[in-house]
Design an enzyme around this catalytic site. Structure first.
Site, PDB file in Angstrom:
ATOM      1  NE  ARG A  75      29.290  36.793  48.873  1.00 49.57           N
ATOM      2  CZ  ARG A  75      30.162  37.127  47.934  1.00 49.57           C
ATOM      3  NH1 ARG A  75      31.452  37.124  48.198  1.00 49.57           N
ATOM      4  NH2 ARG A  75      29.741  37.428  46.715  1.00 49.57           N
ATOM      5  NE  ARG A 101      33.933  31.436  43.430  1.00 48.95           N
ATOM      6  CZ  ARG A 101      33.764  32.703  43.786  1.00 48.95           C
ATOM      7  NH1 ARG A 101      33.785  33.051  45.064  1.00 48.95           N
ATOM      8  NH2 ARG A 101      33.572  33.635  42.872  1.00 48.95           N
ATOM      9  CG  HIS A 170      37.852  33.640  49.363  1.00 50.33           C
ATOM     10  ND1 HIS A 170      37.115  34.396  50.249  1.00 50.33           N
ATOM     11  CD2 HIS A 170      38.102  34.480  48.322  1.00 50.33           C
ATOM     12  CE1 HIS A 170      36.949  35.621  49.764  1.00 50.33           C
ATOM     13  NE2 HIS A 170      37.546  35.702  48.615  1.00 50.33           N
ATOM     14  CG  ASP A 214      40.347  43.153  47.566  1.00 45.65           C
ATOM     15  OD1 ASP A 214      39.515  43.146  46.641  1.00 45.65           O
ATOM     16  OD2 ASP A 214      41.058  42.164  47.869  1.00 45.65           O
ATOM     17  CD  GLU A 273      40.448  36.035  50.468  1.00 44.73           C
ATOM     18  OE1 GLU A 273      40.888  35.777  49.333  1.00 44.73           O
ATOM     19  OE2 GLU A 273      39.779  37.052  50.732  1.00 44.73           O
TER      20      GLU A 273
END
Ligand code: TA6
Length: 300
Positions: A75, A101, A170, A214, A273
């Site tokens: 994270r 990832r 990201h 978002d 991102e």
């Protein structure tokens, strides 16, 4: 030292530039230190975990509750989302943001120049990836650490048929106070608002954060500049090979619901991102490749 660590260092370490160590969760990480900056890159996920120019506060955010174990994405830092962004286009049961990832990457090469230290990692298809995405591929990640951080993801089609891929670098950025930042470079762009039923809206002025955010900004190749008055700096994010930029902050409720995210940490981070999201995907012919890259620099 683990045998594989010893072998890695024998083959790829560069004295006073890059070495491989056992990091949190016993994950192998490359530690870079040169005249400009320090950085760490986990082989797990091919994930840049830290970048810090000398004299600067850390540029990338990593949660204090981040999980460091094989098969999990860390994270923070710069997760490599590939070969799709967010949910799989047709099968929501497949992993969010693809499989790259979470996969174990391998070291391909290291190098140094007067100005930078370079690390190249690779990931190839496997039974596991084929089960999720029925294509053969060769991924390469080139991480170049200097006064700026450059990360390039190269996706090569090693199969006999074209494939279509999306994804994102990201990036999680450390900020002093998310409520006082302004993100420049997206003014006038259309964005998909994922916290408002995916409605398409027009961005007016810089992006500011005061709630869960978002957004997928469409048809933009511009640099983003994160103006951070609390840390007396600006972070510039330039990109190639991407026409979508995603801005994300989970805010309080969503942060509290994410196990590997501290409940207050939303206050000092923002994701900007470098994406191939929405309809910004790449169709790659056999033998061809798609490249997406970012360059992160601190301006004071
Ligand atoms: O890039 C924004 C986003 O797609 C958000 O919707 C949120 O899901 C975030 O990525 C993090 O996703 P993750 O799977 O890493 O928890």
């Amino acid at each position: 030292m683990h045998l594989d660590l010893q072998a890695l260092n024998d083959q790829f370490a560069i004295p006073d530039q890059i070495a491989f160590v056992s990091g949190p969760g016993d994950l192998v990480v490359a530690e870079v230190r040169n005249r400009h900056a320090t950085a760490t890159v986990a082989l797990q996920g091919g994930q840049v975990v830290s970048f810090q120019p000398h004299g600067q506060a850390p540029v990338l955010f990593v949660s204090r509750q981040a999980i460091f174990r094989p098969g999990a994405s860390i994270r923070g830092g710069i997760p490599v989302c590939w070969p799709w962004f967010a949910q799989h286009p047709t099968d929501p049961a497949k992993p969010m943001h693809g499989f790259a990832r979470k996969a174990p990457w391998e070291v391909l090469a290291t190098a140094m120049t007067e100005e930078a230290t370079e690390l190249r990692l690779t990931l190839a298809d496997s039974e596991e990836t084929q089960a999720l995405w029925p294509h053969t591929f060769a991924l390469e990640l080139a991480v170049t650490v200097g006064a700026q951080l450059q990360v390039e993801l190269i996706a090569r089609n090693t199969g006999e048929a074209p494939f279509t891929c999306g994804g994102a670098l990201h990036s999680y950025f450390q900020v002093g106070d998310v409520t006082t930042i302004a993100i420049h470079g997206l003014d006038g762009d259309t964005y998909v608002d994922k916290v408002d039923s995916g409605l398409r809206k027009a961005q007016r002025g810089p992006v500011t954060i005061g709630a869960e955010t978002d957004r997928i900004y469409l048809d933009t190749t511009a640099d983003c500049l994160i103006e951070d008055p609390a840390l007396w700096r600006q972070i510039r994010v330039a990109k190639e090979g991407s026409r979508t930029t995603v801005v994300w902050n989970p805010w309080a409720d969503k942060a509290a619901a994410i196990a590997d995210f501290g409940p207050e940490e939303y206050q000092t981070m923002v994701c900007v991102e470098t994406a191939n999201a929405a309809d910004d995907t790449a169709t790659v012919a056999p033998g061809a490749e798609h490249r997406v890259s970012l360059t992160i620099g601190v301006e004071t």
